[in-house]
Every structure is written in C-alpha cells, then in structure tokens.
Design a protein around this motif. Structure first.
Motif, PDB file in Angstrom:
ATOM      1  N   GLY A 102      41.630   6.635 -34.100  1.00  0.00           N
ATOM      2  CA  GLY A 102      40.439   7.454 -34.277  1.00  0.00           C
ATOM      3  C   GLY A 102      39.416   6.634 -35.045  1.00  0.00           C
ATOM      4  N   ILE A 103      38.156   6.770 -34.687  1.00  0.00           N
ATOM      5  CA  ILE A 103      37.091   5.994 -35.332  1.00  0.00           C
ATOM      6  C   ILE A 103      35.977   6.939 -35.764  1.00  0.00           C
ATOM      7  CG2 ILE A 103      35.377   4.159 -35.069  1.00  0.00           C
ATOM      8  CD1 ILE A 103      37.133   2.967 -32.867  1.00  0.00           C
ATOM      9  N   GLY A 104      35.600   6.868 -37.034  1.00  0.00           N
ATOM     10  CA  GLY A 104      34.461   7.617 -37.557  1.00  0.00           C
ATOM     11  C   GLY A 104      33.307   6.677 -37.850  1.00  0.00           C
ATOM     12  N   LEU A 105      32.094   7.068 -37.480  1.00  0.00           N
ATOM     13  CA  LEU A 105      30.894   6.260 -37.722  1.00  0.00           C
ATOM     14  C   LEU A 105      29.871   7.108 -38.470  1.00  0.00           C
ATOM     15  CD1 LEU A 105      30.527   4.638 -34.184  1.00  0.00           C
ATOM     16  CD2 LEU A 105      31.316   3.494 -36.262  1.00  0.00           C
ATOM     17  N   HIS A 106      29.376   6.585 -39.572  1.00  0.00           N
ATOM     18  CA  HIS A 106      28.433   7.328 -40.409  1.00  0.00           C
ATOM     19  C   HIS A 106      27.389   6.364 -40.938  1.00  0.00           C
ATOM     20  CE1 HIS A 106      26.803  10.339 -42.984  1.00  0.00           C
ATOM     21  NE2 HIS A 106      27.407   9.970 -44.095  1.00  0.00           N
ATOM     22  N   PHE A 107      26.231   6.885 -41.297  1.00  0.00           N
ATOM     23  CA  PHE A 107      25.170   6.080 -41.904  1.00  0.00           C
ATOM     24  C   PHE A 107      24.696   6.779 -43.166  1.00  0.00           C
ATOM     25  CE2 PHE A 107      20.757   4.992 -42.701  1.00  0.00           C
ATOM     26  CZ  PHE A 107      20.797   3.608 -42.645  1.00  0.00           C
ATOM     27  N   GLY A 108      24.640   6.024 -44.266  1.00  0.00           N
ATOM     28  CA  GLY A 108      24.188   6.604 -45.517  1.00  0.00           C
ATOM     29  C   GLY A 108      24.157   5.574 -46.626  1.00  0.00           C
ATOM     30  N   ALA A 147      32.443  -1.250 -51.146  1.00  0.00           N
ATOM     31  CA  ALA A 147      31.488  -0.145 -51.227  1.00  0.00           C
ATOM     32  C   ALA A 147      32.215   1.122 -51.633  1.00  0.00           C
ATOM     33  CB  ALA A 147      30.784   0.056 -49.884  1.00  0.00           C
ATOM     34  N   ILE A 148      31.557   1.949 -52.426  1.00  0.00           N
ATOM     35  CA  ILE A 148      32.121   3.226 -52.843  1.00  0.00           C
ATOM     36  C   ILE A 148      31.033   4.285 -52.724  1.00  0.00           C
ATOM     37  CG2 ILE A 148      33.850   2.227 -54.401  1.00  0.00           C
ATOM     38  CD1 ILE A 148      31.971   2.826 -56.724  1.00  0.00           C
ATOM     39  N   GLY A 149      31.436   5.540 -52.776  1.00  0.00           N
ATOM     40  CA  GLY A 149      30.474   6.627 -52.745  1.00  0.00           C
ATOM     41  C   GLY A 149      30.808   7.676 -51.702  1.00  0.00           C
ATOM     42  N   ASP A 150      30.015   8.735 -51.679  1.00  0.00           N
ATOM     43  CA  ASP A 150      30.263   9.861 -50.797  1.00  0.00           C
ATOM     44  C   ASP A 150      30.199   9.460 -49.330  1.00  0.00           C
ATOM     45  OD1 ASP A 150      30.547  12.843 -50.432  1.00  0.00           O
ATOM     46  OD2 ASP A 150      28.648  12.527 -49.389  1.00  0.00           O
ATOM     47  N   THR A 151      29.356   8.490 -48.992  1.00  0.00           N
ATOM     48  CA  THR A 151      29.250   8.036 -47.600  1.00  0.00           C
ATOM     49  C   THR A 151      30.583   7.503 -47.091  1.00  0.00           C
ATOM     50  OG1 THR A 151      26.882   7.537 -47.772  1.00  0.00           O
ATOM     51  CG2 THR A 151      28.114   6.369 -46.063  1.00  0.00           C
ATOM     52  N   ILE A 152      31.302   6.784 -47.938  1.00  0.00           N
ATOM     53  CA  ILE A 152      32.608   6.242 -47.545  1.00  0.00           C
ATOM     54  C   ILE A 152      33.598   7.382 -47.326  1.00  0.00           C
ATOM     55  CG2 ILE A 152      34.492   4.710 -48.207  1.00  0.00           C
ATOM     56  CD1 ILE A 152      31.851   3.267 -47.697  1.00  0.00           C
ATOM     57  N   ALA A 155      21.650   1.260 -48.036  1.00  0.00           N
ATOM     58  CA  ALA A 155      21.923   2.073 -46.849  1.00  0.00           C
ATOM     59  C   ALA A 155      22.664   1.231 -45.823  1.00  0.00           C
ATOM     60  CB  ALA A 155      20.624   2.605 -46.259  1.00  0.00           C
ATOM     61  N   LEU A 156      23.851   1.672 -45.430  1.00  0.00           N
ATOM     62  CA  LEU A 156      24.689   0.920 -44.493  1.00  0.00           C
ATOM     63  C   LEU A 156      25.247   1.835 -43.413  1.00  0.00           C
ATOM     64  CD1 LEU A 156      26.881  -1.219 -46.943  1.00  0.00           C
ATOM     65  CD2 LEU A 156      24.763  -1.919 -45.812  1.00  0.00           C
ATOM     66  N   ALA A 157      25.628   1.230 -42.307  1.00  0.00           N
ATOM     67  CA  ALA A 157      26.445   1.923 -41.313  1.00  0.00           C
ATOM     68  C   ALA A 157      27.901   1.646 -41.694  1.00  0.00           C
ATOM     69  CB  ALA A 157      26.152   1.410 -39.915  1.00  0.00           C
ATOM     70  N   VAL A 158      28.725   2.683 -41.658  1.00  0.00           N
ATOM     71  CA  VAL A 158      30.121   2.565 -42.091  1.00  0.00           C
ATOM     72  C   VAL A 158      31.041   2.969 -40.949  1.00  0.00           C
ATOM     73  CG1 VAL A 158      31.838   3.296 -43.799  1.00  0.00           C
ATOM     74  CG2 VAL A 158      29.426   3.102 -44.456  1.00  0.00           C
TER      75      VAL A 158
END
Length: 541
Positions: A229-235, A252-257, A129-132
C-alpha cells in the motif's frame, strides 16, 4: 564595453570591520573578475570559509548593501546552496561571486565562534513543504512466520532495492526503512511543488511495476506473492539532522509524516494500492489520473478528509517523461530545446517529416539548422523505444524540450501527452540573428505570443553556444544569466558575442522592462518561461 569602474579599478567597501577595537569601513581597491573571497584574502581580511571555498558551506556569506548589479550571476553551485538554505536576494557566497564594479558589503560570519554557530544553526532544523511517500508490505508478518530468517531478510532487501531504485530514480530521498515499510521525501532541494508531487507519483507507479518483477521471483522460488500500500501526501514538515551525535541522519518529522502513514494504512481498508490526499491531488494537478474520491476519518485527527484512489494502469506521460530524462544528457539539452523552437517556427517541418529521411536530411542541410543532427537522432531513438505506444514525434520532441530545461536546473514545465499530431501547420519562419526588432517580433506575434512571452523565451539562450562559444559562463545551466549579461554587458573573449537580435530587445521599452525584471528575479523568469513555452508549443497543436 567595460564600464568606468572596470577600467579605473574597483572599490570594495567592507562595512562593520573591527580595527584597533573600532568599527570601521574598510576600502579595498582591486581589479575585475576576482571573487569576493579572493579579494578578502589577498588584502588581509580574515574571511571565514570553512569548506575551503567550494560552496559546500555558508560561512563565507556576505550581505550586499550596494552594487549588486556589478556581481556575477549565481552559478550552479551557489544557486543550489542558496535555494537549499533559503538565502535572501542580498546574501551571496563570497567564494563563488565575482566582482565587476564598485560594491558595498558586510561579512556575516566574523570568526570561528560565529562559524560554529552558523553551522549548528543550519543543522538544527527548518520547516519545508515536501511531497511524502509512505509504503508498506501488507500482511508481511504471516510471510515471516512461514519462512526462514535468512529468506525473510533476503526478500526484504530485494524489495528495498527495487522500491528504493524507483524512489531514487525520481529524485526522492530515502528517509528510512522501518521493518517492511519505507518513508521517502521529495523536494528537499527543489522549489517547484508540482514537480515534488510529480516525482512522488512517478515513484509510486514505478514501485508497483517493480513489485510485479518481485512477485514473479517470489512465485517461482517461494510460491508466494506480496502486495503493498502506498500513501502520498503534500504538506509542511520539520526537517533536520536528528539522532545521536555519532549517528546523525537527515530526517523529517511532523503531522504530515503521520498523516501519510495513516493514509497508507487506509489502502488496505479501501482495497486500493495507492491513495493520495486532497492536498497532494491539488498540487499535482493531474485530474486525468484520479479514479475515485473517498471521504474518510483519519486516526488521531478530527473531522472528515477527502482522499483519492488513482489509475495506476492508465498510460500516463510520467513514464515517457522519465524515459526521456534517463536518456537525455545535459550536453544535448541545449540542442533539443533549439530543435523545439525551429520546429514550431518552421510549421512542424521536422516533426511532420521524421518518417521521411530524405526530407529530414534536406532540413538539416539548411544553414539555420546547423548542428541539429544529434537532436533529431535522439528523438528518433526515443520513438523507437516506445514504438508501440501512442506518442507522436511531436509529443516526444516538445516534452523533451521541457525535460531539457528541467535537467539543466530550470523550472518543471507540466506538459500532458499524448497531445500533438505530426501534421504540418502555419510557418512563420525561423528568426535570423540580424533581423530588426519589428520583423523579429512580427514572427512571435503570428504565434500568438506577446512581447513578454518573446523575452521570456529568449532566455533559452542561457543554454548552449554559437560559433563554438557559449552565451553564458554556465552553458548547461538554465538560469537568468542571459538577462544579466544583456543588462550588464561585458566583453568576454571566452563567451560568444550577444546576437544583434538580443540587443534589439533593449531598444523596445516594454521588452527592456522584462529583461530587467528577469535579470533580477530568476523565479519570475522561470514562471514566465514555463507559461510561454506551453503557449509556444500549443501553436503546433
């Protein structure tokens, strides 16, 4: 006092060793204070240690079946690798773990084939689990069409440098640069999810500030300005070394990215510089920075999703926290944390007198406040750096205490300032090291603290020293070593003797229970210390 095993010799039982094609238990007799790896190699046991015994790999790991209480606490190197690799409690690094009593262990990696498998396994990927953070320059194509190729590359590299610094300054990992975009990850080596998001958010704010400097340069030299523009997500992401064998890279790869990338693209549509996902906002837990909620559809996903714009102009404690972090050294951290305790216990006698050099000097002359001068000077220095902002000396000191814990590898303590005034409050008195348990505990009771709070706060003794000697082997590492030393007390001429008040904790049944819990669970100690620290400083509110 040494235990029976230390005076009569120690037995180390190695199970599942192969001798003459038979599986046997090998018993080694040794003396206290050696690492498991040293014991193995001295006695002809072929203990694999691919990195040379420097805690840079996991091939020397052992499984502890019995005698865990006779092993040294994890030092900083082992703690970092254990958390990064997700070791279970019974797994220890033989190269870093010292033995002080009888133990029963098993080598996990038995030969070079095992070693190769283990090394490749840990590079093959894991979920985490990371902040991206995903950032992109808006409409940069038109800029490239108006300028020479050299200028385009030069401007991009200037942009990458400023944005990259903002990410690295906040413990982020620069995953990749993609044309005019940046992907960054936060928390690869951390277990505190809120801290991961806090660092990512702080990076976004610093990136926007850095963009102002870049635009000043572009306006002067190219008559241009750029926006991002900056997007911030956690997953959860899949993280591992990917690429050609000659050019592997941690990524890192996956839907969160993918989600984070699409979140960034929405910033242009909504016309805001930063958007955070609902998941990110919940973990960050900073409602005061949320500006507006939007319900959107995300390309490639079904359903509606909540996203939030944030106030990027409002003064927030993130900037002052980072300022303190930039200037506070690990060597000063124990003293700053001690100053926090002394200020609260003395009714704010320091912070309410920071404006008065004479009174501060009187406080520092008291024997119980010995060696706090450098911490006082540090708080004054930070206050001078931010003299135009609405932070009190108490804001700075109590936040600096939290930062002192954080930079010494302790938990992230979420404190929101401005919060405190510099007025005086009720004085309970700084505990004396020779007090009885009853009088000692009474002072904590007057601060509205429980026995659990008191024991957790006593764990701060893992940092620093007294009488010229540290209390623990790693005086600049915040961990649960203090409690392990208290439970498994051993005389050590290199360490300061435990204080009488420390030993008093063991005389109370409830306090002893928490000492034992914290000795075996650093995670529980970190959680309880964080909560107790906030309760402590709120007494001065």
């Amino acid at each position: 006092m040494m235990n029976q095993a230390e005076t009569n010799g120690i037995e180390v039982l190695y199970v599942d060793e192969i001798y003459n094609n038979k599986r046997e238990t090998k018993i080694i007799k040794t003396t206290a204070g050696k690492t498991i790896l040293e014991i193995s190699l001295e006695n002809g046991i072929p203990h694999i240690h691919a990195c040379g015994g420097n805690a840079k790999c996991t091939t020397c790991r052992v499984w502890v079946y019995a005698g865990e209480e006779h092993l040294s606490p994890k030092n900083e190197l082992e703690e970092r690798l254990s958390k990064k690799k997700g070791f279970r409690r019974q797994e220890r690094l033989a190269c870093q773990t010292k033995v002080y009593g009888n133990i029963k262990i098993k080598r996990i990696v038995k030969d070079e084939v095992d070693s190769d498998i283990v090394l490749s396994y840990y590079r093959s990927g894991k979920e985490q689990a990371l902040a991206v953070l995903f950032a992109d320059i808006r409409d940069f194509t038109s800029f490239t069409e108006r300028h020479l190729a050299f200028d385009v590359v030069y401007v991009l590299n200037r942009f990458y440098k400023k944005m990259g610094d903002a990410i690295l300054n906040n413990e982020g990992y620069l995953d990749k640069f993609m044309g005019d975009g940046i992907l960054a990850l936060f928390g690869i080596d951390s277990w505190d999810n809120q801290k991961k998001c806090e660092n990512a958010f702080s990076s976004a704010i610093e990136m926007l500030k850095g963009l102002e400097e870049i635009n000043q340069y572009l306006k002067t030299n190219y008559d241009e300005e750029i926006r991002i523009g900056i997007g911030l997500h956690f997953g959860t992401v899949i993280i591992g070394d990917l690429g050609h064998p000659e050019k592997m890279q941690l990524t890192a790869i996956g839907d969160t990215i993918n989600y984070t990338s699409r979140l960034e693209k929405l910033t242009k549509q909504i016309q805001v510089p930063v958007l955070v996902s609902e998941e990110f906002a919940k973990v960050l837990n900073r409602p005061e920075i949320i500006e507006k909620e939007y319900v959107v559809q995300i390309r490639g996903k079904t359903g509606n999703y909540k996203v939030y714009s944030v106030n990027t102009q409002k003064k927030t404690y993130a900037s002052i926290r980072n300022l303190i972090k930039q200037h506070l050294s690990k060597s000063l951290a124990p003293s700053v944390l001690r100053l926090v305790f002394h200020d609260v216990m003395s009714g704010g006698s320091f912070t309410s007198n920071f404006h008065d050099d004479y009174n501060i000097e009187l406080e520092l002359k008291k024997p119980i406040n010995k060696n706090l001068e450098s911490s006082v000077d540090f708080i004054k220095k930070i206050k001078n750096l931010i003299k135009d902002e609405p932070y009190s000396y108490r804001d700075i000191l109590y936040l600096a205490g939290a930062v002192a814990v954080e930079i010494t590898r302790g938990p992230f303590i979420n404190i929101v300032v401005p919060m405190f005034s510099d007025r005086g409050f009720y004085e309970v008195g700084i505990p004396d090291e020779n007090e009885t348990f009853e009088s000692f505990y009474k002072k904590f009771q007057q601060l509205n603290l429980t026995k659990q709070d008191m024991v957790a706060l006593m764990g701060a003794h893992t940092l620093g020293k007294a009488n010229g000697k540290p209390f623990t082997e790693n005086l600049f590492t915040f961990n649960n070593e203090y409690f392990r030393r208290l439970i498994f007390y051993r005389d050590d001429p290199q360490l300061n003797s435990l204080l009488p008040t420390d030993k008093e904790l063991l005389k109370d049944k409830e306090c002893r229970k928490y000492v034992e819990i914290y000795a075996f669970s650093q995670e529980r100690f970190f959680k309880d210390f964080s909560e107790a620290y906030i309760k402590l400083i709120q007494f001065g509110y």
